[in-house]
Design a protein around this motif. Structure first.
Motif, PDB file in Angstrom:
ATOM      1  N   ARG A   1     -26.555   4.127 -15.613  1.00 23.52           N
ATOM      2  CA  ARG A   1     -25.774   2.903 -15.832  1.00 23.52           C
ATOM      3  C   ARG A   1     -26.429   1.972 -16.836  1.00 23.52           C
ATOM      4  NH1 ARG A   1     -24.869   0.305 -10.109  1.00 23.52           N
ATOM      5  NH2 ARG A   1     -27.012   1.030  -9.856  1.00 23.52           N
ATOM      6  N   PHE A   2     -27.757   1.833 -16.744  1.00 23.31           N
ATOM      7  CA  PHE A   2     -28.451   0.895 -17.609  1.00 23.31           C
ATOM      8  C   PHE A   2     -28.847   1.583 -18.913  1.00 23.31           C
ATOM      9  CE2 PHE A   2     -29.400  -0.255 -13.155  1.00 23.31           C
ATOM     10  CZ  PHE A   2     -28.678  -1.436 -13.109  1.00 23.31           C
ATOM     11  N   GLN A   3     -29.200   0.767 -19.890  1.00 25.73           N
ATOM     12  CA  GLN A   3     -29.495   1.294 -21.228  1.00 25.73           C
ATOM     13  C   GLN A   3     -30.643   2.301 -21.196  1.00 25.73           C
ATOM     14  OE1 GLN A   3     -30.252  -1.741 -24.121  1.00 25.73           O
ATOM     15  NE2 GLN A   3     -30.571  -0.298 -25.801  1.00 25.73           N
ATOM     16  N   ALA A   4     -31.716   1.970 -20.464  1.00 28.54           N
ATOM     17  CA  ALA A   4     -32.868   2.870 -20.404  1.00 28.54           C
ATOM     18  C   ALA A   4     -32.486   4.184 -19.732  1.00 28.54           C
ATOM     19  CB  ALA A   4     -34.025   2.210 -19.655  1.00 28.54           C
ATOM     20  N   GLU A   5     -31.703   4.093 -18.642  1.00 29.03           N
ATOM     21  CA  GLU A   5     -31.293   5.307 -17.937  1.00 29.03           C
ATOM     22  C   GLU A   5     -30.409   6.193 -18.812  1.00 29.03           C
ATOM     23  OE1 GLU A   5     -31.321   3.396 -13.413  1.00 29.03           O
ATOM     24  OE2 GLU A   5     -29.421   3.880 -14.400  1.00 29.03           O
ATOM     25  N   LYS A   6     -29.509   5.577 -19.569  1.00 31.16           N
ATOM     26  CA  LYS A   6     -28.649   6.350 -20.467  1.00 31.16           C
ATOM     27  C   LYS A   6     -29.475   7.034 -21.554  1.00 31.16           C
ATOM     28  CE  LYS A   6     -24.444   3.631 -19.716  1.00 31.16           C
ATOM     29  NZ  LYS A   6     -23.476   2.671 -20.305  1.00 31.16           N
ATOM     30  N   ALA A   7     -30.486   6.333 -22.047  1.00 32.34           N
ATOM     31  CA  ALA A   7     -31.360   6.935 -23.069  1.00 32.34           C
ATOM     32  C   ALA A   7     -32.140   8.109 -22.479  1.00 32.34           C
ATOM     33  CB  ALA A   7     -32.324   5.877 -23.613  1.00 32.34           C
ATOM     34  N   TRP A   8     -32.650   7.938 -21.250  1.00 32.86           N
ATOM     35  CA  TRP A   8     -33.385   9.032 -20.590  1.00 32.86           C
ATOM     36  C   TRP A   8     -32.474  10.244 -20.372  1.00 32.86           C
ATOM     37  CZ3 TRP A   8     -35.540   5.200 -16.427  1.00 32.86           C
ATOM     38  CH2 TRP A   8     -36.649   4.533 -16.966  1.00 32.86           C
ATOM     39  N   ALA A   9     -31.241   9.987 -19.901  1.00 25.44           N
ATOM     40  CA  ALA A   9     -30.307  11.089 -19.626  1.00 25.44           C
ATOM     41  C   ALA A   9     -29.947  11.823 -20.914  1.00 25.44           C
ATOM     42  CB  ALA A   9     -29.057  10.558 -18.933  1.00 25.44           C
ATOM     43  N   GLU A  10     -29.711  11.090 -21.985  1.00 21.18           N
ATOM     44  CA  GLU A  10     -29.365  11.732 -23.258  1.00 21.18           C
ATOM     45  C   GLU A  10     -30.535  12.556 -23.788  1.00 21.18           C
ATOM     46  OE1 GLU A  10     -27.284  13.195 -26.169  1.00 21.18           O
ATOM     47  OE2 GLU A  10     -26.408  11.885 -24.627  1.00 21.18           O
ATOM     48  N   MET A  11     -31.737  12.016 -23.644  1.00 20.24           N
ATOM     49  CA  MET A  11     -32.924  12.756 -24.079  1.00 20.24           C
ATOM     50  C   MET A  11     -33.084  14.034 -23.246  1.00 20.24           C
ATOM     51  SD  MET A  11     -36.714  11.198 -24.772  1.00 20.24           S
ATOM     52  CE  MET A  11     -36.797  10.395 -23.196  1.00 20.24           C
ATOM     53  N   ALA A  12     -32.843  13.957 -21.940  1.00 20.13           N
ATOM     54  CA  ALA A  12     -32.966  15.127 -21.076  1.00 20.13           C
ATOM     55  C   ALA A  12     -31.933  16.183 -21.443  1.00 20.13           C
ATOM     56  CB  ALA A  12     -32.809  14.713 -19.612  1.00 20.13           C
ATOM     57  N   LEU A  13     -30.698  15.754 -21.755  1.00 20.10           N
ATOM     58  CA  LEU A  13     -29.656  16.700 -22.164  1.00 20.10           C
ATOM     59  C   LEU A  13     -30.006  17.382 -23.485  1.00 20.10           C
ATOM     60  CD1 LEU A  13     -26.321  14.879 -21.240  1.00 20.10           C
ATOM     61  CD2 LEU A  13     -26.968  17.183 -20.535  1.00 20.10           C
ATOM     62  N   THR A  14     -30.537  16.605 -24.409  1.00 15.63           N
ATOM     63  CA  THR A  14     -30.959  17.178 -25.699  1.00 15.63           C
ATOM     64  C   THR A  14     -32.026  18.240 -25.486  1.00 15.63           C
ATOM     65  OG1 THR A  14     -30.443  15.121 -26.863  1.00 15.63           O
ATOM     66  CG2 THR A  14     -31.954  16.652 -27.955  1.00 15.63           C
ATOM     67  N   ASN A  15     -32.989  17.938 -24.632  1.00 14.03           N
ATOM     68  CA  ASN A  15     -34.066  18.906 -24.367  1.00 14.03           C
ATOM     69  C   ASN A  15     -33.549  20.135 -23.624  1.00 14.03           C
ATOM     70  OD1 ASN A  15     -36.168  17.537 -25.649  1.00 14.03           O
ATOM     71  ND2 ASN A  15     -36.492  16.219 -23.884  1.00 14.03           N
ATOM     72  N   ALA A  16     -32.540  19.963 -22.771  1.00 14.12           N
ATOM     73  CA  ALA A  16     -31.941  21.117 -22.092  1.00 14.12           C
ATOM     74  C   ALA A  16     -31.264  22.035 -23.098  1.00 14.12           C
ATOM     75  CB  ALA A  16     -30.938  20.638 -21.040  1.00 14.12           C
ATOM     76  N   ARG A  17     -30.547  21.440 -24.060  1.00 16.23           N
ATOM     77  CA  ARG A  17     -29.898  22.248 -25.101  1.00 16.23           C
ATOM     78  C   ARG A  17     -30.934  22.993 -25.936  1.00 16.23           C
ATOM     79  NH1 ARG A  17     -26.952  17.089 -26.077  1.00 16.23           N
ATOM     80  NH2 ARG A  17     -25.127  17.131 -24.703  1.00 16.23           N
ATOM     81  N   LEU A  18     -32.021  22.304 -26.280  1.00 18.46           N
ATOM     82  CA  LEU A  18     -33.078  22.944 -27.066  1.00 18.46           C
ATOM     83  C   LEU A  18     -33.728  24.088 -26.287  1.00 18.46           C
ATOM     84  CD1 LEU A  18     -34.772  19.790 -28.643  1.00 18.46           C
ATOM     85  CD2 LEU A  18     -33.374  21.490 -29.827  1.00 18.46           C
ATOM     86  N   ALA A  19     -33.908  23.888 -24.973  1.00 20.47           N
ATOM     87  CA  ALA A  19     -34.513  24.941 -24.145  1.00 20.47           C
ATOM     88  C   ALA A  19     -33.614  26.176 -24.098  1.00 20.47           C
ATOM     89  CB  ALA A  19     -34.761  24.411 -22.731  1.00 20.47           C
ATOM     90  N   ILE A  20     -32.283  25.955 -24.019  1.00 19.55           N
ATOM     91  CA  ILE A  20     -31.353  27.093 -24.006  1.00 19.55           C
ATOM     92  C   ILE A  20     -31.393  27.818 -25.341  1.00 19.55           C
ATOM     93  CG2 ILE A  20     -28.906  27.727 -23.961  1.00 19.55           C
ATOM     94  CD1 ILE A  20     -28.480  25.590 -21.837  1.00 19.55           C
ATOM     95  N   GLU A  21     -31.404  27.052 -26.441  1.00 23.28           N
ATOM     96  CA  GLU A  21     -31.474  27.679 -27.767  1.00 23.28           C
ATOM     97  C   GLU A  21     -32.733  28.528 -27.911  1.00 23.28           C
ATOM     98  OE1 GLU A  21     -31.186  24.641 -30.720  1.00 23.28           O
ATOM     99  OE2 GLU A  21     -29.179  23.984 -30.090  1.00 23.28           O
ATOM    100  N   THR A  22     -33.864  27.995 -27.452  1.00 22.32           N
ATOM    101  CA  THR A  22     -35.124  28.739 -27.529  1.00 22.32           C
ATOM    102  C   THR A  22     -35.065  30.004 -26.688  1.00 22.32           C
ATOM    103  OG1 THR A  22     -36.343  26.683 -27.889  1.00 22.32           O
ATOM    104  CG2 THR A  22     -37.607  28.583 -27.144  1.00 22.32           C
ATOM    105  N   ARG A  23     -34.505  29.878 -25.475  1.00 18.28           N
ATOM    106  CA  ARG A  23     -34.438  31.034 -24.579  1.00 18.28           C
ATOM    107  C   ARG A  23     -33.530  32.127 -25.154  1.00 18.28           C
ATOM    108  NH1 ARG A  23     -35.651  31.500 -19.036  1.00 18.28           N
ATOM    109  NH2 ARG A  23     -34.467  33.109 -17.915  1.00 18.28           N
TER     110      ARG A  23
END
Length: 604
Positions: free
Chosen positions: A344-366
């Protein structure tokens, strides 16, 4: 929400179900075990599966196939967890989603000694020790320990070393330890530093800064300006760390951010950890089987497994799953479930977006690594003219130093990478020192005699690090055990032992095969062979070091079994004896200075 159509008449069953902790098994047609689960309240947990609407399509599909539910009541949740793990391993239910790496999170520990020790820790918790974490990676935990050393100068040495110091160590000289071992800092001051480190790990940064500020002011009022300057520098270092070392929310909060992403037939759950407002990094996890698995199901399974084993923070931020379903699940798993919400908050949204980006990168690497591994396996199948692509490769290597401390290693490649949990070392004994052929025979016999008896895992391909002699001995072993249907090849080093010039040796006498340095099959063989060599040589060195030190102690005149036992008990092992000074050795009962000097000289 998906409506669940159930063929099983569950209402009479639920009425009679106990509220004790236990394990339940969902049974389908033909007695197939669909799912195994654990509950602290069997009645409440099993009832949740038979609600009209179910948030998970995967679980709704499973419930529609249930014809019976078997339960086993136990005395405690701990017993239920053990029974559940055993049943999942033996029955392999297809609806159980397993995250194999979920137990390997590191922690920071502060021991309960008189002068507490700061330590990196993995494993079961012990009484009297405070644990902080989990951390998403070993890097994050070790980085935090180095940070605490710089800020609070806590000791990290083992008790066997700490109890026998006569002078400060190198860490004190480089300002990473206040040397409580030799009284450079008094017990009261050290206890205050431990308290500050504990507050810091709890995320109470403002309390730490306030405490240091008060101590600085008190030192200044007492005209102890040098001490005040130390506290001032400590405060500045702490503030610098909070601003630069980590992504900082500015709040002393503990949050886990859980997201899931699916692409290319892979599902990734990514856990990001925020402790005390500091983002400590994240960790991508892949389930053991992802066929037909959606992100919501993956998140539900991960939450259940992870928070059974690790403490939950005060808040979970979830993206990709029904928040109410996660909340209901945690109420079953935990006595005090955390707050569960979307970002809901700005920091939480930034954390969630960063986590999603890293999940996509992990799938690409795998996917990239999986594709490369499949291409290498296809090339290996073609080069060795195998009937099928090998899924499990085992490689053997022998290591020793002029016949001393002989060890054989067996490493395993399975699927798309090395499977370290199934590596094995064989201590070789009863052979002529330096006889690699006898060592190879012993190692292969011990590994495959169980396979010949119908037990153990059968490999698709065996690699032998060696030439015609080693390959010949290995083939004799397989022939004696009746396992010649397993493909085997030797890897002989090329001229001047240069990589790329290796020759593959067949056991049936065919001419050797040189694939060339650019061949993808050879790249895979080199990876597995080099790992076998690394694993063998590290084990051999450790064994040799221990053997040599024990032998050296036995060779010292006057150091019999009783004194050897005293030395090892006092210094916590053979390594501690080697590190001890003459003064340290003098403190051992029954050892005078002359004997101490004799022992020290023999070991150095």
């Amino acid at each position: 929400m998906r409506e669940t159509a159930v063929s099983f008449d569950y209402k009479p069953f639920l009425r009679s179900l106990t509220e004790a902790p236990g394990v339940y098994r969902m049974i389908g047609v033909d007695e197939e075990v669909l799912y195994v689960g654990k509950a602290k309240n069997l009645k409440r947990r099993v009832s949740n599966y038979f609600q009209k609407n179910h948030p998970s399509p995967r679980i709704a599909l499973m419930v529609a196939q249930i014809v019976r539910v078997d339960t086993t009541a136990v005395r405690s949740e701990a017993e239920a967890l053990i029974l559940e793990n055993n049943l999942i391993k033996s029955l392999k239910p297809r609806y159980n989603i397993l995250f194999r790496d979920d137990k390997s999170y590191p922690y920071i520990a502060i021991t309960g000694d008189a002068s507490p020790r700061l330590a990196y820790y993995r494993g079961a918790f012990e009484k009297g020790v405070r644990y902080f974490g989990p951390f998403p990676s070993s890097w994050a935990a070790r980085e935090s320990i180095q940070l605490l050393q710089r800020l609070f100068l806590l000791r990290t040495c083992e008790n066997s070393v700490f109890n026998n110091r006569s002078r400060p160590c190198l860490l004190h000289q480089i300002k990473r330890c206040s040397a409580p071992c030799v009284g450079v800092i008094d017990a009261e001051s050290y206890a205050r530093d431990v308290k500050l480190a504990t507050l810091f790990l709890e995320g109470r940064h403002s309390d730490v800064i306030d405490s240091l500020t008060a101590r600085m002011q008190a030192a200044s009022d007492a005209f102890a300006f040098e001490q005040a300057a130390v506290f001032r520098d400590q405060i500045r270092a702490l503030q610098t760390v909070l601003h630069k070392q980590f992504v900082d929310s500015g709040k002393d909060e503990d949050v886990d951010i859980l997201v899931a992403e699916a692409a290319g037939g892979q599902v990734c759950v990514n856990l990001a950890m925020v402790r005390g407002g500091r983002h400590l990094g994240d960790r991508a996890q892949f389930p053991s089987a992802s066929e037909g698995l959606g992100v919501a199901d993956a998140l539900l399974a991960y939450v259940e497994q992870h928070y059974r084993l690790h403490p939950a923070p005060t808040k979970l931020v979830i993206e990709g799953a029904d928040v109410e379903a996660i909340r209901a699940l945690l109420e079953d798993v935990l006595d005090r479930p955390p707050i569960v919400a979307t970002a809901r908050f700005q920091a939480e949204k930034a954390w969630a977006e960063m986590a999603l980006t890293n999940a996509r990168l992990a799938i690409e690497t795998r996917l990239r690594e999986t594709g490369r591994a499949e291409a290498q396996l296809d090339a290996l199948q073609a080069a060795l003219e195998l009937s099928e692509r090998p899924q499990r490769i085992e490689c053997f290597d022998i290591s020793h130093t002029q016949g001393e401390a002989t060890q054989a290693s067996c490493v395993v490649w399975e699927g798309a990478g090395m499977k370290k949990s199934e590596y094995r070392r064989f201590n070789i004994s009863g052979i002529t020192p330096g006889d690699d052929y006898a060592a190879m025979r012993q190692a292969l016999t011990r590994r495959y005699e169980k396979v010949a008896a119908g037990e153990g895992v059968r490999p698709d391909l065996i690699l032998i690090d060696g030439g015609k002699g080693q390959v010949g001995v290995a083939w004799e072993v397989l022939t004696e055990l009746g396992l010649t249907s397993i493909a085997m090849v030797g890897v002989a080093k090329g001229e001047e032992r240069k990589a790329g010039l290796e020759q593959l040796i067949y056991p049936d006498g065919r001419p050797g095969l040189a694939l060339g340095g650019e061949h993808p099959a050879l790249h895979l063989i080199q990876i597995v062979r080099d790992e076998a060599h690394r694993f063998a040589i590290t084990g051999m060195r450790a064994k040799r070091s221990k053997t040599r030190l024990t032998s050296q102690l036995e060779d010292i005149p006057g150091v019999g079994p009783t004194r050897r036992k005293k030395l090892i008990e006092t210094f916590g092992g053979l390594g501690g004896v080697r590190e001890a000074t003459v003064e340290d050795l003098c403190r051992v009962e029954g050892i005078n200075r002359k004997m101490a000097e004799q022992i020290y000289n023999a070991l150095h």
